[in-house]
Motif scaffolding. Structure first.
Motif, mmCIF file in Angstrom:
data_model
loop_
_atom_site.group_PDB
_atom_site.id
_atom_site.type_symbol
_atom_site.label_atom_id
_atom_site.label_comp_id
_atom_site.label_asym_id
_atom_site.label_seq_id
_atom_site.Cartn_x
_atom_site.Cartn_y
_atom_site.Cartn_z
ATOM 1 N N THR A 35 -0.070 12.912 1.122
ATOM 2 C CA THR A 35 -1.472 13.436 1.340
ATOM 3 C C THR A 35 -2.263 12.312 2.045
ATOM 4 O O THR A 35 -3.244 12.769 2.487
ATOM 5 C CB THR A 35 -2.211 13.753 0.092
ATOM 6 N N VAL A 36 -1.727 11.073 2.066
ATOM 7 C CA VAL A 36 -2.580 10.126 2.686
ATOM 8 C C VAL A 36 -2.167 9.665 4.066
ATOM 9 O O VAL A 36 -1.099 10.155 4.501
ATOM 10 C CB VAL A 36 -2.548 8.644 1.848
ATOM 11 N N LYS A 37 -3.206 9.415 4.879
ATOM 12 C CA LYS A 37 -2.886 8.972 6.276
ATOM 13 C C LYS A 37 -3.058 7.636 6.256
ATOM 14 O O LYS A 37 -3.979 6.818 6.612
ATOM 15 C CB LYS A 37 -3.803 9.770 7.103
ATOM 16 N N PRO A 38 -2.067 6.550 6.214
ATOM 17 C CA PRO A 38 -2.205 5.291 6.170
ATOM 18 C C PRO A 38 -2.476 4.617 7.459
ATOM 19 O O PRO A 38 -2.102 5.090 8.582
ATOM 20 C CB PRO A 38 -0.697 4.713 5.730
ATOM 21 N N THR A 39 -2.897 3.484 7.537
ATOM 22 C CA THR A 39 -2.967 2.835 8.762
ATOM 23 C C THR A 39 -1.871 1.489 8.855
ATOM 24 O O THR A 39 -1.815 0.906 7.687
ATOM 25 C CB THR A 39 -4.552 1.972 8.582
ATOM 26 N N ARG A 52 1.567 -4.399 7.890
ATOM 27 C CA ARG A 52 0.920 -3.838 6.394
ATOM 28 C C ARG A 52 0.420 -2.377 6.545
ATOM 29 O O ARG A 52 0.215 -1.931 7.643
ATOM 30 C CB ARG A 52 -0.608 -4.706 6.166
ATOM 31 N N SER A 53 0.854 -1.799 5.431
ATOM 32 C CA SER A 53 0.468 -0.377 5.565
ATOM 33 C C SER A 53 -0.766 -0.382 4.547
ATOM 34 O O SER A 53 -0.538 -0.711 3.273
ATOM 35 C CB SER A 53 1.436 0.396 4.915
ATOM 36 N N LEU A 54 -1.992 0.188 4.914
ATOM 37 C CA LEU A 54 -3.035 0.385 4.072
ATOM 38 C C LEU A 54 -3.525 1.811 4.158
ATOM 39 O O LEU A 54 -3.572 2.458 4.897
ATOM 40 C CB LEU A 54 -4.155 -0.342 4.792
ATOM 41 N N SER A 55 -3.699 2.094 2.719
ATOM 42 C CA SER A 55 -4.258 3.414 2.421
ATOM 43 C C SER A 55 -4.976 3.471 0.949
ATOM 44 O O SER A 55 -4.940 2.584 0.395
ATOM 45 C CB SER A 55 -3.150 4.591 2.284
ATOM 46 N N THR A 56 -5.573 4.606 0.839
ATOM 47 C CA THR A 56 -6.592 4.769 -0.413
ATOM 48 C C THR A 56 -5.454 4.770 -1.719
ATOM 49 O O THR A 56 -5.760 4.598 -2.876
ATOM 50 C CB THR A 56 -7.269 6.003 -0.347
ATOM 51 N N PHE A 57 -4.179 5.287 -1.434
ATOM 52 C CA PHE A 57 -3.210 5.411 -2.467
ATOM 53 C C PHE A 57 -2.448 3.847 -2.776
ATOM 54 O O PHE A 57 -2.308 3.606 -4.046
ATOM 55 C CB PHE A 57 -2.195 6.306 -2.188
ATOM 56 N N LYS A 58 -2.297 3.295 -1.937
ATOM 57 C CA LYS A 58 -1.256 1.838 -1.867
ATOM 58 C C LYS A 58 -1.538 1.135 -0.714
ATOM 59 O O LYS A 58 -1.179 1.512 0.587
ATOM 60 C CB LYS A 58 0.051 2.539 -2.216
ATOM 61 N N ASN A 59 -1.452 -0.213 -0.869
ATOM 62 C CA ASN A 59 -1.047 -1.108 0.136
ATOM 63 C C ASN A 59 0.079 -2.045 0.130
ATOM 64 O O ASN A 59 0.393 -2.549 -1.173
ATOM 65 C CB ASN A 59 -2.469 -1.924 0.213
ATOM 66 N N THR A 60 0.719 -1.887 1.166
ATOM 67 C CA THR A 60 2.007 -2.855 1.062
ATOM 68 C C THR A 60 1.994 -3.759 2.447
ATOM 69 O O THR A 60 1.307 -3.677 3.302
ATOM 70 C CB THR A 60 3.232 -1.947 1.128
ATOM 71 N N GLU A 61 2.728 -4.879 2.090
ATOM 72 C CA GLU A 61 2.689 -5.880 3.296
ATOM 73 C C GLU A 61 4.282 -6.480 3.297
ATOM 74 O O GLU A 61 4.718 -6.847 2.063
ATOM 75 C CB GLU A 61 1.792 -7.030 3.027
ATOM 76 N N ILE A 62 4.899 -6.461 4.509
ATOM 77 C CA ILE A 62 5.949 -7.342 4.353
ATOM 78 C C ILE A 62 5.652 -8.612 5.570
ATOM 79 O O ILE A 62 5.132 -8.106 6.623
ATOM 80 C CB ILE A 62 7.196 -6.321 5.137
ATOM 81 N N LYS A 63 6.086 -9.843 5.278
ATOM 82 C CA LYS A 63 5.970 -10.633 6.094
ATOM 83 C C LYS A 63 7.347 -11.325 6.405
ATOM 84 O O LYS A 63 8.151 -11.756 5.465
ATOM 85 C CB LYS A 63 5.152 -12.011 5.555
ATOM 86 N N PHE A 70 14.996 -11.037 3.288
ATOM 87 C CA PHE A 70 13.987 -11.299 2.437
ATOM 88 C C PHE A 70 13.903 -10.050 1.397
ATOM 89 O O PHE A 70 14.612 -9.014 1.614
ATOM 90 C CB PHE A 70 12.400 -11.185 3.086
ATOM 91 N N GLU A 71 13.165 -10.234 0.191
ATOM 92 C CA GLU A 71 13.176 -9.163 -0.721
ATOM 93 C C GLU A 71 11.967 -8.344 -0.597
ATOM 94 O O GLU A 71 10.771 -8.901 -0.292
ATOM 95 C CB GLU A 71 13.366 -9.747 -2.044
ATOM 96 N N GLU A 72 12.196 -7.090 -0.874
ATOM 97 C CA GLU A 72 10.710 -6.113 -0.791
ATOM 98 C C GLU A 72 10.960 -5.125 -2.022
ATOM 99 O O GLU A 72 11.907 -4.715 -2.232
ATOM 100 C CB GLU A 72 10.240 -5.898 0.499
ATOM 101 N N ASP A 73 9.595 -4.489 -2.242
ATOM 102 C CA ASP A 73 9.647 -3.384 -3.164
ATOM 103 C C ASP A 73 9.782 -1.985 -2.160
ATOM 104 O O ASP A 73 8.841 -1.969 -1.306
ATOM 105 C CB ASP A 73 8.446 -3.356 -3.808
#
Length: 131
Positions: A35-39, A52-63, A70-73
């Motif tokens: 349902t969210v439209k991330p940036t 970075r994925s930014l939304s009202t539901f969840k924000n994530t970042e990979i560097k 590297f490890e990520e979720d």
């Protein structure tokens, strides 16, 4: 390479529900994710990339640096090893290794980025437009 830094807003999703099913994402998380439209925010600092994925539901970042593991979720909450390489000038190919191998391709085309994610024979396409 073109300037890929900036913000991109999700335009639409194709087959995202089926992709999340194959990944094993639970019902509540899947419902919220659909349902969210991330940036998508992209930054480049020397040879380091930040997505970075930014939304009202969840924000994530990979560097990351190209070719370095590297490890990520992952979206289903599992911790995985990841490697991102470039294919040509504007295509980033991300491979996540865990219980399932997931490929995410981000192809930058002018003011758009097409994100194609594949797992177990199911592919989702999510185009973003520069904000």
């Amino acid at each position: 390479m073109a300037n890929i830094a900036g913000q991109y807003k999700l335009d639409k999703s194709e087959n995202f529900d089926q992709f999340l099913d194959k990944l094993g994402v639970g019902f509540l998380v899947k419902t919220a994710a659909k349902t969210v439209k991330p940036t998508l925010e992209v930054a480049v600092d020397g040879d380091t990339y930040i997505f970075r994925s930014l939304s009202t539901f969840k924000n994530t970042e990979i560097k990351f640096k190209l070719g370095e593991e590297f490890e990520e979720d992952r979206a289903d909450g599992k911790r995985v090893k990841t490697v991102i390489v470039k294919d040509g000038d504007n295509k980033f190919v991300q491979t996540q290794y865990g219980d399932k191998e997931v490929k995410v391709v981000r192809e930058f085309k002018g003011d758009e980025v097409e994100v194609t994610a594949s797992v177990d024979g199911v592919t989702s396409v999510r185009p973003y437009k520069r904000a």
